[in-house]
Motif scaffolding. Structure first.
Motif, PDB file in Angstrom:
ATOM      1  N   VAL A   1       0.706  -1.170   0.024  1.00 24.10           N
ATOM      2  CA  VAL A   1       0.127  -0.006  -0.018  1.00 24.10           C
ATOM      3  C   VAL A   1       0.889   1.354   0.084  1.00 24.10           C
ATOM      4  O   VAL A   1       1.777   1.369   0.745  1.00 24.10           O
ATOM      5  CB  VAL A   1      -0.971   0.016   1.285  1.00 24.10           C
ATOM      6  CG1 VAL A   1      -1.895   1.276   1.218  1.00 24.10           C
ATOM      7  CG2 VAL A   1      -1.741  -1.234   1.250  1.00 24.10           C
ATOM      8  N   VAL A   2       0.700   2.183  -1.003  1.00 17.61           N
ATOM      9  CA  VAL A   2       1.177   3.411  -0.990  1.00 17.61           C
ATOM     10  C   VAL A   2       0.259   4.461  -0.658  1.00 17.61           C
ATOM     11  O   VAL A   2      -0.578   4.644  -1.264  1.00 17.61           O
ATOM     12  CB  VAL A   2       2.181   3.730  -2.178  1.00 17.61           C
ATOM     13  CG1 VAL A   2       2.767   5.316  -2.247  1.00 17.61           C
ATOM     14  CG2 VAL A   2       2.867   2.627  -2.481  1.00 17.61           C
ATOM     15  N   CYS A   3       0.474   5.703   0.299  1.00 21.54           N
ATOM     16  CA  CYS A   3      -0.221   6.744   0.647  1.00 21.54           C
ATOM     17  C   CYS A   3       0.358   7.787   0.728  1.00 21.54           C
ATOM     18  O   CYS A   3       1.683   7.693   0.667  1.00 21.54           O
ATOM     19  CB  CYS A   3      -0.793   6.297   1.993  1.00 21.54           C
ATOM     20  SG  CYS A   3      -2.092   4.852   2.336  1.00 21.54           S
TER      21      CYS A   3
ATOM     22  N   VAL B   1       4.587  20.694   1.601  1.00 26.36           N
ATOM     23  CA  VAL B   1       5.412  19.410   1.724  1.00 26.36           C
ATOM     24  C   VAL B   1       4.660  17.917   1.151  1.00 26.36           C
ATOM     25  O   VAL B   1       3.429  17.874   1.676  1.00 26.36           O
ATOM     26  CB  VAL B   1       6.187  19.004   2.986  1.00 26.36           C
ATOM     27  CG1 VAL B   1       6.910  17.808   2.912  1.00 26.36           C
ATOM     28  CG2 VAL B   1       6.946  20.168   3.420  1.00 26.36           C
ATOM     29  N   LYS B   2       5.007  17.415   0.042  1.00 29.28           N
ATOM     30  CA  LYS B   2       4.573  16.087  -0.235  1.00 29.28           C
ATOM     31  C   LYS B   2       5.241  15.180   0.359  1.00 29.28           C
ATOM     32  O   LYS B   2       6.398  14.977   0.706  1.00 29.28           O
ATOM     33  CB  LYS B   2       4.816  15.842  -1.646  1.00 29.28           C
ATOM     34  CG  LYS B   2       4.301  16.981  -2.568  1.00 29.28           C
ATOM     35  CD  LYS B   2       4.305  16.305  -4.043  1.00 29.28           C
ATOM     36  CE  LYS B   2       5.968  16.399  -4.348  1.00 29.28           C
ATOM     37  NZ  LYS B   2       5.779  16.072  -5.998  1.00 29.28           N
ATOM     38  N   ILE B   3       4.373  14.122   1.202  1.00 27.07           N
ATOM     39  CA  ILE B   3       4.829  13.132   1.924  1.00 27.07           C
ATOM     40  C   ILE B   3       4.119  11.915   1.285  1.00 27.07           C
ATOM     41  O   ILE B   3       2.921  11.779   1.200  1.00 27.07           O
ATOM     42  CB  ILE B   3       4.504  13.198   3.381  1.00 27.07           C
ATOM     43  CG1 ILE B   3       5.242  14.646   3.865  1.00 27.07           C
ATOM     44  CG2 ILE B   3       5.064  12.250   4.204  1.00 27.07           C
ATOM     45  CD1 ILE B   3       4.652  14.916   5.400  1.00 27.07           C
ATOM     46  N   ALA B   4       4.859  10.701   1.109  1.00 23.16           N
ATOM     47  CA  ALA B   4       4.283   9.559   0.918  1.00 23.16           C
ATOM     48  C   ALA B   4       4.978   8.446   1.643  1.00 23.16           C
ATOM     49  O   ALA B   4       6.300   8.548   1.875  1.00 23.16           O
ATOM     50  CB  ALA B   4       4.825   9.188  -0.688  1.00 23.16           C
ATOM     51  N   TRP B   5       4.167   7.364   2.009  1.00 22.52           N
ATOM     52  CA  TRP B   5       4.756   6.329   2.786  1.00 22.52           C
ATOM     53  C   TRP B   5       4.215   5.049   2.146  1.00 22.52           C
ATOM     54  O   TRP B   5       3.123   4.980   1.649  1.00 22.52           O
ATOM     55  CB  TRP B   5       4.483   6.581   4.157  1.00 22.52           C
ATOM     56  CG  TRP B   5       2.864   6.692   4.386  1.00 22.52           C
ATOM     57  CD1 TRP B   5       2.246   8.110   4.646  1.00 22.52           C
ATOM     58  CD2 TRP B   5       2.001   5.939   4.800  1.00 22.52           C
ATOM     59  NE1 TRP B   5       0.991   7.841   5.062  1.00 22.52           N
ATOM     60  CE2 TRP B   5       0.947   6.671   5.230  1.00 22.52           C
ATOM     61  CE3 TRP B   5       1.926   4.635   4.948  1.00 22.52           C
ATOM     62  CZ2 TRP B   5      -0.379   6.144   5.471  1.00 22.52           C
ATOM     63  CZ3 TRP B   5       0.798   3.858   5.391  1.00 22.52           C
ATOM     64  CH2 TRP B   5      -0.500   4.640   5.701  1.00 22.52           C
TER      65      TRP B   5
ATOM     66  N   ALA C   1       8.189  -4.027   5.476  1.00 20.66           N
ATOM     67  CA  ALA C   1       9.087  -2.677   5.619  1.00 20.66           C
ATOM     68  C   ALA C   1       7.927  -1.381   5.595  1.00 20.66           C
ATOM     69  O   ALA C   1       6.891  -1.759   5.212  1.00 20.66           O
ATOM     70  CB  ALA C   1       9.842  -2.618   4.255  1.00 20.66           C
ATOM     71  N   GLN C   2       8.554  -0.560   6.169  1.00 17.53           N
ATOM     72  CA  GLN C   2       7.749   0.792   6.098  1.00 17.53           C
ATOM     73  C   GLN C   2       8.600   1.608   5.593  1.00 17.53           C
ATOM     74  O   GLN C   2       9.786   2.081   6.395  1.00 17.53           O
ATOM     75  CB  GLN C   2       7.053   1.169   7.524  1.00 17.53           C
ATOM     76  CG  GLN C   2       6.193   2.177   7.445  1.00 17.53           C
ATOM     77  CD  GLN C   2       6.592   3.613   7.397  1.00 17.53           C
ATOM     78  OE1 GLN C   2       7.798   3.868   8.081  1.00 17.53           O
ATOM     79  NE2 GLN C   2       6.063   4.519   6.685  1.00 17.53           N
ATOM     80  N   GLU C   3       8.491   2.592   4.459  1.00 17.88           N
ATOM     81  CA  GLU C   3       9.303   3.722   3.972  1.00 17.88           C
ATOM     82  C   GLU C   3       8.484   5.143   3.869  1.00 17.88           C
ATOM     83  O   GLU C   3       7.272   4.929   3.549  1.00 17.88           O
ATOM     84  CB  GLU C   3      10.034   3.331   2.561  1.00 17.88           C
ATOM     85  CG  GLU C   3      10.768   4.611   2.054  1.00 17.88           C
ATOM     86  CD  GLU C   3      11.435   3.963   0.922  1.00 17.88           C
ATOM     87  OE1 GLU C   3      12.133   4.961   0.345  1.00 17.88           O
ATOM     88  OE2 GLU C   3      11.423   3.212   0.353  1.00 17.88           O
ATOM     89  N   THR C   4       8.926   6.114   4.272  1.00 19.37           N
ATOM     90  CA  THR C   4       8.503   7.330   4.231  1.00 19.37           C
ATOM     91  C   THR C   4       9.315   8.285   3.577  1.00 19.37           C
ATOM     92  O   THR C   4      10.482   8.347   3.917  1.00 19.37           O
ATOM     93  CB  THR C   4       8.165   8.238   5.625  1.00 19.37           C
ATOM     94  OG1 THR C   4       7.048   7.013   6.265  1.00 19.37           O
ATOM     95  CG2 THR C   4       7.495   9.286   5.635  1.00 19.37           C
TER      96      THR C   4
END
Length: 195
Positions: free
Chosen positions: A91-93, A123-127, A142-145
């Protein structure tokens, strides 16, 4: 050796901030993703403390009433959009915001517009939430931000904010990963006993 590609490369290829954490979990990938997506991060007492501290540091911040809910449900209710999904594995948010404001608000950006979107002062943030099968009963979760400021003024504000806020944000990730691992492994052990 080339850098590992990330699902976030399509949305924020050159981030100002990138944080990635992973853990191996003894459970199938689809179960791990189900647990992760439904995990209530504020069920962890230390995470509640981190949110409480942010409210104290940010003059004018106040807690929004909340009910226990999973990560995806809660973030979408706050304004985050879903940028990509591969059921059972990814999932990408993402959203745009001004995180340095006491009452931060998140606004979704359409997936096709996310990379190019550049309204000043944001600011654009995606995780991500990612589950990669390493074996039939072993998953790397894994979790990436990533975050990217749309102009220099926003970058200056964001850097000032990030200097202190990163400690809480990273702590939340470091608390969540083992909690998700324990919950998924418990569920998988219980499911195996029922067979």
């Amino acid at each position: 050796m080339p850098a590992r590609s990330s699902p976030l490369d399509a949305f924020i290829p050159r981030p100002d901030v990138r944080e990635r954490f992973a853990t191996d979990i003894r459970a199938p990938a689809d179960l791990v993703m189900e647990v992760a997506c439904g995990f209530d991060m504020q069920s962890l007492p230390l995470v509640k403390v981190i949110f409480w501290l942010r409210e104290r540091v940010m003059v004018g911040a106040s807690p929004a009433p909340r009910r226990p809910q999973g990560i995806l449900e809660e973030t979408q209710a706050l304004g985050w959009g879903r940028l990509a999904e591969q059921p059972g594995t990814l999932v990408v948010c993402g959203a745009r915001c001004q995180p340095w404001l006491p009452k931060v608000r998140f606004f979704a950006i359409a997936p096709g517009d996310f990379e190019a979107w550049a309204e000043p002062g944001q600011v654009k943030i995606a995780w991500t939430l990612e589950a990669t099968e390493l074996g039939p009963e072993l998953t790397r979760f894994a979790q990436e931000t990533r975050a990217f400021a749309t102009d220099e003024d926003a970058r200056t504000e964001f850097r000032r904010y990030w200097r202190w806020a990163r400690f809480g944000i990273i702590a939340i990730r470091l608390l969540m990963l083992p909690a998700i691992r324990r919950a998924a492994e418990r569920r998988w052990a219980a499911a195996r006993k029922q067979r």
